[in-house]
Scaffold this motif. Structure first.
Motif, PDB file in Angstrom:
ATOM      1  N   ILE A 104       0.839  -1.211   0.000  1.00  8.17           N
ATOM      2  CA  ILE A 104       0.000   0.000   0.000  1.00  8.17           C
ATOM      3  C   ILE A 104       0.872   1.257   0.000  1.00  8.17           C
ATOM      4  CG2 ILE A 104      -1.731   1.321   1.289  1.00  8.17           C
ATOM      5  CD1 ILE A 104      -2.893  -1.310   2.255  1.00  8.17           C
ATOM      6  N   PHE A 105       1.941   1.208   0.797  1.00  7.10           N
ATOM      7  CA  PHE A 105       2.847   2.358   0.851  1.00  7.10           C
ATOM      8  C   PHE A 105       3.466   2.607  -0.529  1.00  7.10           C
ATOM      9  CE2 PHE A 105       7.287   3.777   1.735  1.00  7.10           C
ATOM     10  CZ  PHE A 105       6.957   5.061   2.104  1.00  7.10           C
ATOM     11  N   THR A 106       3.935   1.530  -1.167  1.00  9.08           N
ATOM     12  CA  THR A 106       4.507   1.637  -2.512  1.00  9.08           C
ATOM     13  C   THR A 106       3.487   2.194  -3.490  1.00  9.08           C
ATOM     14  OG1 THR A 106       5.811  -0.332  -2.038  1.00  9.08           O
ATOM     15  CG2 THR A 106       5.680   0.348  -4.329  1.00  9.08           C
ATOM     16  N   PHE A 107       2.269   1.698  -3.362  1.00  8.88           N
ATOM     17  CA  PHE A 107       1.183   2.166  -4.214  1.00  8.88           C
ATOM     18  C   PHE A 107       1.044   3.685  -4.103  1.00  8.88           C
ATOM     19  CE2 PHE A 107      -3.308   3.351  -4.480  1.00  8.88           C
ATOM     20  CZ  PHE A 107      -3.587   2.949  -5.771  1.00  8.88           C
ATOM     21  N   GLY A 108       1.039   4.179  -2.866  1.00  3.57           N
ATOM     22  CA  GLY A 108       0.874   5.622  -2.648  1.00  3.57           C
ATOM     23  C   GLY A 108       1.996   6.424  -3.272  1.00  3.57           C
ATOM     24  N   VAL A 109       3.237   5.954  -3.073  1.00  6.79           N
ATOM     25  CA  VAL A 109       4.391   6.712  -3.574  1.00  6.79           C
ATOM     26  C   VAL A 109       4.454   6.665  -5.091  1.00  6.79           C
ATOM     27  CG1 VAL A 109       6.907   6.810  -3.604  1.00  6.79           C
ATOM     28  CG2 VAL A 109       5.715   6.353  -1.474  1.00  6.79           C
ATOM     29  N   THR A 110       4.342   5.448  -5.661  1.00  8.85           N
ATOM     30  CA  THR A 110       4.605   5.344  -7.098  1.00  8.85           C
ATOM     31  C   THR A 110       3.441   5.831  -7.962  1.00  8.85           C
ATOM     32  OG1 THR A 110       3.917   3.028  -7.058  1.00  8.85           O
ATOM     33  CG2 THR A 110       6.262   3.451  -6.912  1.00  8.85           C
ATOM     34  N   SER A 111       2.192   5.674  -7.483  1.00  5.78           N
ATOM     35  CA  SER A 111       1.086   6.111  -8.335  1.00  5.78           C
ATOM     36  C   SER A 111       1.210   7.606  -8.625  1.00  5.78           C
ATOM     37  CB  SER A 111      -0.252   5.805  -7.671  1.00  5.78           C
ATOM     38  OG  SER A 111      -0.328   6.430  -6.412  1.00  5.78           O
ATOM     39  N   GLN A 112       1.572   8.354  -7.597  1.00  8.33           N
ATOM     40  CA  GLN A 112       1.772   9.799  -7.765  1.00  8.33           C
ATOM     41  C   GLN A 112       2.839  10.084  -8.818  1.00  8.33           C
ATOM     42  OE1 GLN A 112       0.374  12.201  -5.676  1.00  8.33           O
ATOM     43  NE2 GLN A 112       1.598  13.991  -6.176  1.00  8.33           N
ATOM     44  N   LEU A 113       3.998   9.410  -8.665  1.00 10.42           N
ATOM     45  CA  LEU A 113       5.115   9.639  -9.589  1.00 10.42           C
ATOM     46  C   LEU A 113       4.736   9.224 -11.004  1.00 10.42           C
ATOM     47  CD1 LEU A 113       8.002   8.318  -7.331  1.00 10.42           C
ATOM     48  CD2 LEU A 113       7.685  10.669  -8.088  1.00 10.42           C
ATOM     49  N   ILE A 114       4.023   8.096 -11.111  1.00  9.99           N
ATOM     50  CA  ILE A 114       3.696   7.610 -12.452  1.00  9.99           C
ATOM     51  C   ILE A 114       2.735   8.562 -13.149  1.00  9.99           C
ATOM     52  CG2 ILE A 114       2.648   5.736 -13.789  1.00  9.99           C
ATOM     53  CD1 ILE A 114       3.635   3.807 -11.623  1.00  9.99           C
ATOM     54  N   PHE A 115       1.697   9.018 -12.429  1.00  7.02           N
ATOM     55  CA  PHE A 115       0.755   9.873 -13.172  1.00  7.02           C
ATOM     56  C   PHE A 115       1.363  11.228 -13.501  1.00  7.02           C
ATOM     57  CE2 PHE A 115      -1.537  11.584  -9.255  1.00  7.02           C
ATOM     58  CZ  PHE A 115      -1.525  12.927  -9.605  1.00  7.02           C
ATOM     59  N   GLU A 116       2.310  11.667 -12.673  1.00  6.68           N
ATOM     60  CA  GLU A 116       3.014  12.903 -13.044  1.00  6.68           C
ATOM     61  C   GLU A 116       3.863  12.687 -14.288  1.00  6.68           C
ATOM     62  OE1 GLU A 116       4.969  14.174  -9.500  1.00  6.68           O
ATOM     63  OE2 GLU A 116       3.139  15.058  -8.689  1.00  6.68           O
ATOM     64  N   THR A 117       4.430  11.490 -14.426  1.00  6.34           N
ATOM     65  CA  THR A 117       5.232  11.188 -15.621  1.00  6.34           C
ATOM     66  C   THR A 117       4.357  11.121 -16.855  1.00  6.34           C
ATOM     67  OG1 THR A 117       6.622   9.852 -14.198  1.00  6.34           O
ATOM     68  CG2 THR A 117       6.955   9.604 -16.552  1.00  6.34           C
TER      69      THR A 117
END
Lengths: 253, 258, 259
Positions: free
Chosen positions: C143-156
């Protein structure tokens, strides 16, 4: 008066920046330095105020050696030399006014300058120089809101505010469009003629060099290979300086 | 050519899959054995009914006061971190020293400071100043020195040096160059980083209560242990909304700092 | 000369910000009952710690290998699960696969909220709901990974070159096909590097996860802290630090190879 006496510069990696340059630049001259990129134009210009250290010889400004100057003396001499460069060298986030005032840091004590306690005369002078470069209405504007030409005019205003007798300009128009380049050099020329300041300018465009200079110097691989009036700068000389490269293409820029 | 590339890709995929299976193999999944959908649903249902009355009771132990306390811990901790990070930045920025050894020492100290998690700092400072919010402040502060010091140093090393040269060219001394060329350029960036870390600090401050370093964390853990889900719910809601609002606020300020 | 003509023309702004900061600082000092006297008085305590910390118990290292491997396994598994879950959500949080701004905003809001929950609180909550154990640790990490990476991915996704999308649109591809054939190749390398970044964060966070009993090296750290064995604490921190450095170097090498 600036004199170069057998000046050489060897970089730590063995590359020679300047080789045995002898030169005298008189007060009130408008001198252009031309040559290929890497020929040593910048090195020569920046050694005048010792932003570049030379390895041999001596440079004197009005009879005083800048090469042998200690820290204090160096700061004192630098106050009398203005510098304008290609990237404008402004603090983009600061206002025009603050950038102009940075020209006189050498005259103010550390504390006074930090707290911005500048004299009334200097405030008046600041307004005056900004009027001269037609930026009087931009006093409190941030520099990143200005166009390239305007930013370069701010840096000219800074050297005027500095009240330096010598203005060094390192590729002042290299990142500006042709019309603005004309404007900036005209500005420098008028400062040169009306205020009798010496101007030494590095320039890529031979056309502009011919148009504005009293005297042209050409460097090739660190050697001074031509020193004369614009009229004496023949195509044969240019052919030699630019090693047969299409210098005309350069001058078009 | 394409065939070999495809085989290579397939090989990598199979390798990764094998690695994952190996990872999953000896993880103890037994906690799921006691898991029942019925109790899970019950928990979730009571989590959906936050105990609003606990939010504000007028006492200093209500959720509202604890959240304010958590923000205060974050703010004070970030202030300490920001102020102390500046000397470390000056020490560890390569472009401020001719001698390459000094910045290396500075960076090493920052690395060490960052290596310890806040939780460990909190436990150590509880020993020093006793349990309470001040221990949390110190833990966050010291940890932030490492974080902010590193980021500040990177910005200092990345900055545009042309204005610095302009100041040197007119005979300005080092301090004047600092105040006229470096600070005006870096100040907005540093302020922006500090604000961002304020938000991060509030988030950590809400967890440090777990070890007794003040803030809302302790109350949350007690509520979880006692399975008082409506109370857990209101606490989590408060933390989430607060951090969300802080995120918006600091984001808004940071946008204007450009 | 008027003050508005000087370099201090914005003095009221500076004064306002300074006053506001001073007020907040003063308030937070009072509110947190800061007592620097006590800190100065007990500073000798710190030197005791430092002395213990300066002599890490290297003999303890042997008993740390297994928990560390467990931590790495949990982190790897949690990272992969989290990233796999983050990719579709990140796409839904942009306008690439859906033209509906309402959907985009709902997903963004959801992702923001997930990101907001501190991972320790998340772990505590999951321990309470699911039960103590390594599996809970994996889910927390996911869940923690989900929170961090989803943000980064959609910004990319938002910053990619849109021209392949237009050409795909021109030949009549549907939104899902565009996502797979035009967007994914452009962001795949970034996603991979975010996964490694998240993996590193997760290894670091393992110290924290142990505190709630969620398995791995953190349990050892918690034990050592509870027994005041600071020479062990430092050994564990040092070990985690070394592993993070190695993970960093390996992921850097892999990313360079794949570029």
């Amino acid at each position: 008066m600036i004199t170069f006496d057998h000046v050489s510069k060897t970089y730590p990696n063995g590359v020679k920046g300047l080789i045995d340059v002898n030169l005298t630049i008189n007060d009130g001259d408008f001198v252009s330095i031309i040559g290929l990129s890497g020929a040593g134009k910048s090195t020569l210009l920046r050694s005048i105020n010792r932003l570049n250290e030379i390895t041999e010889g001596e440079i004197t400004i009005d009879g005083q050696s800048i090469t042998k100057a200690n820290k204090r003396e160096l700061k004192r001499i630098r106050r009398t030399i203005g510098l304008i460069s290609q990237q404008f060298n402004l603090v983009k986030r600061s206002t025009v006014q603050k950038n102009v005032f940075s020209g006189k840091l050498g005259y103010y004590s550390t504390l006074k300058s930090i707290f911005g306690l500048f004299s009334k005369e200097d405030y008046a002078l600041c307004n005056e120089v900004l009027k001269k470069v037609e930026l009087a209405d931009k006093l409190h504007e941030r520099c990143d809101n200005l166009s390239g030409g305007q930013q370069q005019r701010v840096s000219i205003a800074r050297t005027l505010f500095q009240e330096a007798g010598i203005i060094l300009a390192d590729e002042p128009v290299a990142s500006l469009d042709p019309a603005t380049s004309q404007e900036i050099l005209s500005e420098l020329k008028s400062i040169n003629t009306t205020m009798h300041k010496s101007v030494v300018v590095n320039i890529h465009s031979i056309g502009l060099a011919r148009q504005f200079s009293d005297r042209i110097l050409a460097l090739q691989d660190g050697r001074l290979v031509f020193d004369g009036k614009p009229g004496e700068l023949t195509n044969d000389v240019l052919e030699m300086v630019y090693k047969g490269d299409s210098f005309l293409g350069e001058s078009e820029r | 050519m394409r065939a070999t590339a495809r085989i290579k890709r397939l090989g990598i995929a199979l390798g990764v899959l094998a690695l994952l299976v190996w990872c999953a193999w000896d993880i103890d999944w037994s906690s799921f054995r006691y898991f029942s959908w019925g109790s899970f649903r019950g928990t979730v249902m009571s989590l959906l009914r936050p105990d609003w009355s606990a939010f504000y009771t007028g006492s200093t132990e209500d959720i509202f006061s604890l959240m304010v306390m958590t923000i205060a811990i974050g703010f004070f901790g970030t202030s300490i971190g920001t102020i102390l990070a500046i000397p470390f930045t000056i020490l560890s920025a390569r472009n401020l020293w001719k001698n390459p050894v000094v910045p290396r020492i500075g960076k090493f100290v920052l690395d060490v400071l960052r290596a310890f998690p806040e939780l460990v700092y909190a436990i150590i400072f509880i020993k020093v100043v006793g349990p309470g919010p001040f221990a949390g402040v110190l833990a966050i502060g010291i940890h932030q020195v490492g974080m902010l010091g590193k980021l500040f140093t990177e910005e200092m090393e990345r900055m545009d040096e042309t204005a610095v040269e302009a100041c040197q060219a007119v005979g300005a001394n080092g301090v004047q160059t600092m105040f006229f060329a470096r600070i005006p350029q870096l100040m907005p960036i540093y302020a922006s980083l500090a604000l961002n870390h304020f938000e991060i600090a509030v988030r950590s401050a809400s967890t440090l209560g777990l070890v007794g370093a003040g803030g809302i964390g302790a109350t949350l853990i007690f509520a979880i242990q006692a399975a008082r889900w409506p109370r857990v719910s209101i606490i989590l809601l408060t933390v989430i909304v607060t951090v969300f609002l802080l995120d918006l606020l600091t984001g808004w300020i940071r946008k204007r700092l450009r | 000369m008027k003050i508005k003509d000087t370099v201090h023309f914005q003095w009221y702004k500076t004064l306002f910000v300074a006053a506001l900061l001073a007020l907040c600082l003063f308030g937070s000092i009072r509110y947190t009952q800061a007592d620097f006297g006590q800190l100065a008085g007990n500073i000798s305590q710190v030197s005791v710690f430092l002395r213990k910390l300066a002599n890490p118990d290297f003999g303890y290292l042997g008993r740390l290998i297994d928990p560390m491997i467990k931590t790495l396994k949990m982190s790897a598994l949690g990272t992969v699960l989290g990233v796999l879950l983050a990719i579709p959500f990140a796409f839904l949080a942009t306008t690439v696969v859906t033209d509906n701004p309402v959907v985009t905003h709902i997903f963004r809001f959801f992702l923001n909220i997930i990101r907001t929950i501190p991972n320790l609180l998340l772990a505590a909550l999951l321990v309470a709901v699911i039960g103590i154990g390594e599996a809970t640790g994996v889910i927390t990490i996911a869940i923690f990974t989900f929170g961090v990476t989803s943000q980064l991915i959609f910004e990319t996704i938002e910053t990619i070159d849109m021209s392949p999308l237009e050409s795909a649109m021109a030949v009549g591809a549907n939104k899902l096909k565009i996502a797979v054939w035009a967007v994914w190749p452009q962001i795949a390398a970034s996603v991979l590097s975010y996964a490694f970044y998240a993996f590193e964060l997760n290894v670091r966070a393992s110290t924290v996860l142990g505190y709630v009993g969620a398995g791995g090296i953190g349990v050892k750290l918690n034990e050592a802290l509870g027994l005041f064995r600071y020479e062990r604490v430092f050994m564990i921190i040092l070990f985690i630090f070394a592993v993070v450095v190695i993970v960093d170097a390996v992921s850097e090498a892999i990313r360079r190879r794949l570029r």
